[in-house]
Design an enzyme around this catalytic site. Structure first.
Site, mmCIF file in Angstrom:
data_model
loop_
_atom_site.group_PDB
_atom_site.id
_atom_site.type_symbol
_atom_site.label_atom_id
_atom_site.label_comp_id
_atom_site.label_asym_id
_atom_site.label_seq_id
_atom_site.Cartn_x
_atom_site.Cartn_y
_atom_site.Cartn_z
ATOM 1 N N TYR A 64 31.979 46.161 29.702
ATOM 2 C CA TYR A 64 31.887 45.237 28.574
ATOM 3 C C TYR A 64 31.585 43.835 29.078
ATOM 4 C CZ TYR A 64 36.370 43.344 29.968
ATOM 5 O OH TYR A 64 37.369 42.732 30.692
ATOM 6 N N PHE A 74 33.429 34.767 28.346
ATOM 7 C CA PHE A 74 34.792 34.542 28.836
ATOM 8 C C PHE A 74 35.296 35.688 29.709
ATOM 9 C CE2 PHE A 74 35.014 36.191 24.475
ATOM 10 C CZ PHE A 74 35.739 37.354 24.640
ATOM 11 N N ASP A 75 34.584 36.833 29.730
ATOM 12 C CA ASP A 75 35.066 37.951 30.555
ATOM 13 C C ASP A 75 33.956 38.998 30.672
ATOM 14 O OD1 ASP A 75 36.804 39.450 32.067
ATOM 15 O OD2 ASP A 75 37.814 40.370 30.355
ATOM 16 N N ILE A 94 42.844 44.788 22.055
ATOM 17 C CA ILE A 94 42.828 44.172 20.726
ATOM 18 C C ILE A 94 42.428 45.212 19.663
ATOM 19 C CG2 ILE A 94 42.396 41.843 21.589
ATOM 20 C CD1 ILE A 94 39.437 42.229 20.895
ATOM 21 N N TYR A 120 42.406 37.780 18.537
ATOM 22 C CA TYR A 120 43.580 37.035 19.018
ATOM 23 C C TYR A 120 44.178 36.123 17.963
ATOM 24 C CZ TYR A 120 42.461 39.010 23.471
ATOM 25 O OH TYR A 120 42.237 39.901 24.485
ATOM 26 N N PHE A 137 31.582 41.481 21.713
ATOM 27 C CA PHE A 137 31.697 42.283 22.929
ATOM 28 C C PHE A 137 30.492 43.225 23.011
ATOM 29 C CE2 PHE A 137 36.101 41.049 22.358
ATOM 30 C CZ PHE A 137 36.535 40.823 23.658
#
Length: 568
Positions: A64, A74-75, A94, A120, A137
């Site tokens: 991902y 961010f990731d 999540i 979140y 994502f």
């Protein structure tokens, strides 16, 4: 995911979100749709393989990349060069992930747009995820391992490590062949066995094995996580032989492989003829009633004494016509369930074998009340022709006549169920007569009337009165003045207490044939029944009226008592 990308704990999850699942989402590449009704969107980038999608409890593996709506990344597992694994539907990620990845196929690539409520929330995940942030994502589903809660109570979880073949699963009566290895939670080896055979319903080692094996396919290998209630519970298990002890209330991890199984089934409803398949047959075809079959067989008593052997040691196979009482009933019934080339072991109780008298067989005497076994192979069979296999009308009429005669023979022998089958088959041969010549139609009509009348007589003997009534009605549709049909339908009506209808039929039969002794006698029976019912009705209504008048007499007595009291 990176450590700064906090994953909500399970207790922070909304328990209701998993209900927000629609039917499978169908997308074309480049198309975007909403999933459920909480704002989650999915855009398909690459189609996956097959039709299967992961379910809650499955261990999934994904790549991902996560970004904010402005494109800020961010990731990314791709940047780390290591796929991310988690258990689906357990709140380990999540909510939007749990909900969205359930819609993906193996190898599929999609972009999920996840609103804050499914990510979140209001707080975000500082410093990388701002408050109330909608996230995107880019997810590729690499694979998953199926994990099932097979008892639906959390007692046994099954993780498939090797897929099995085909689709069948063993049933309670089947004999399974397995390898297994049992360990405690700390990895201590407790027991290991290869090539163990047991009957599913009888079980082996601990309850978990038989529960799990019923969900498995041939060749499947699984890891079971077993709670104490499906292991050895509060008592545990002492050490014995090569097996170590199992402490009280111990959970177990069992590696189980289903190598094969022998299908065992009840041929008769009363479980007195049991068939175990030793070798599967070819195709799907089975003999029908009246088929000519050839079998190899060895018949044995319970002590192993052979009483018949056919088709072995250069002897000819046994040939017989199925369902014609040419062999014992248990063998007759079992062969109808077999395929060509099938080898089976039959266990036949005395009622379906040689009964209370026994029998002198080829090699020895079968004693009274003996349960016998046969190892049997269905070498070949030629099915009895059905009506659609017959090319000419004369052939159909001739076949119907033969089946009628067979039915008559069984009727005279008091074997009414077998007679019914013959009469039904005879009627089917000539059921559709639109292409028959006039003379052929007359012959077919006469056969239909005879077969249905005789069938109705059988049904009366079997106390199947509704069926008898239907058959007689069929005859009367063909020939409204048929006295036998009226007579037998009246008998059926009398036995189900439709006395008014019975009287109509009997009166009509007597109009047609006033001197018919059987009908006259039945009319007497009917009149007695009517008298009997009238008496019962009179008694019933008499009692009912008596009860209705009682309260008024009681009230009169009460009034009389009150007047006496007033005089005192």
């Amino acid at each position: 995911m990176d450590e700064d990308f906090d994953i909500p704990a399970a207790d922070e999850m909304n328990d209701d979100f998993m209900d927000d699942v629609e039917a499978p989402v169908t997308l074309k590449v480049g198309e975007e749709k909403e999933i459920g009704n909480q704002g989650l969107k999915k855009k398909l980038l690459k189609e996956g393989e097959g039709w299967d999608t992961p379910e809650s409890g499955d261990e999934v593996e994904v790549h991902y990349t996560g970004t904010l709506l402005d494109g800020t990344q961010f990731d990314s597992s791709r940047d780390r060069g290591e796929p991310f694994k988690f258990t689906l539907g357990q709140g380990q990620v999540i909510k939007g992930w749990d909900l969205g990845i359930k819609t993906m196929k193996k190898g599929e690539n999609a972009i999920f747009t996840i609103p804050a409520d499914l990510a979140y929330g209001e707080a975000g995940s500082p410093p990388t995820i701002p408050p109330k942030a909608t996230l995107q994502f880019d997810v590729e589903l690499l694979s998953w391992v199926s994990v099932k809660d097979i008892c639906k109570d959390g007692g046994i979880f099954k993780k498939i490590v090797k897929e099995g073949e085909k689709w069948e699963n063993p049933k309670d009566l089947d004999e399974v062949l397995v390898n297994y290895e049992v360990r405690l939670e700390d990895g201590t080896l407790v027991s290991k066995s290869d090539g163990v055979e047991f009957t599913v319903e009888d079980g082996h080692f601990c309850p978990a094995l038989s529960k799990a094996v019923k969900t498995m396919k041939k060749g499947e290998k699984v890891i079971l996580t077993v709670k104490p209630e499906y292991g050895f519970g509060e008592k545990g298990k002492p050490a014995s032989g090569d097996e170590a002890s199992i402490p009280a209330n111990a959970s177990l991890q069992i590696t189980l492989e289903l190598l094969s199984w022998k299908v065992v089934s009840n041929v008769t409803d009363d479980k007195k003829v049991v068939k175990k398949i030793l070798k599967e047959g070819e195709g799907y075809e089975r003999p029908n009633e009246g088929a000519v079959v050839q079998v190899k067989l060895i018949g044995k008593l319970q002590d192993g004494t052979v009483f018949i052997k056919k088709g072995h040691d250069d002897s000819e196979p046994l040939e017989f016509k199925a369902d014609e009482e040419q062999v014992i009933e248990g063998l007759d019934r079992a062969v109808l369930t077999m395929k060509k080339g099938e080898v089976a072991l039959l266990t036949i109780a005395p009622e379906y074998a040689f009964g209370s008298t026994g029998s002198e067989q080829e090699l020895t005497v079968v004693p009274p009340n003996a349960t016998v076994t046969y190892e049997i192979e269905l070498v070949s069979f030629v099915k009895d022709k059905e009506s659609w296999d017959m090319n000419t009308t004369p052939e159909k009429i001739e076949a119907a006549g033969k089946k009628k005669e067979e039915g008559n023979a069984f009727f005279k022998a008091g074997k009414y169920k077998k007679a019914v089958k013959r009469y039904e088959k005879a009627a089917k041969y000539i059921e559709y007569d639109t292409n028959f010549e006039e003379e052929e139609k007359k012959q077919a009509k006469a056969l239909k009337i005879t077969c249905n009348l005789n069938n109705a007589a059988c049904q009366l003997k079997l106390k199947e009165y509704k069926q008898a009534e239907k058959l007689c009605t069929k005859v009367l549709e063909l020939e409204s003045t048929n006295v036998k049909a009226l007579y037998r339908r009246a008998q059926a009506y009398i036995n189900v207490a439709d006395l008014d209808l019975a009287e109509i039929d009997i009166k009509k039969a007597l109009e047609i044939d006033p001197n018919n002794k059987d009908v006259k006698l039945e009319y007497k029976v009917l009149k007695e029944k009517i008298k009997e019912y009238n008496k019962k009705d009179a008694k019933f209504y008499g009692n009912m009226f008596a009860k209705m008048t009682k309260p008024s007499s009681n009230k009169a007595k009460e009034a009389e008592a009150m007047s006496i009291d007033s005089k005192a």
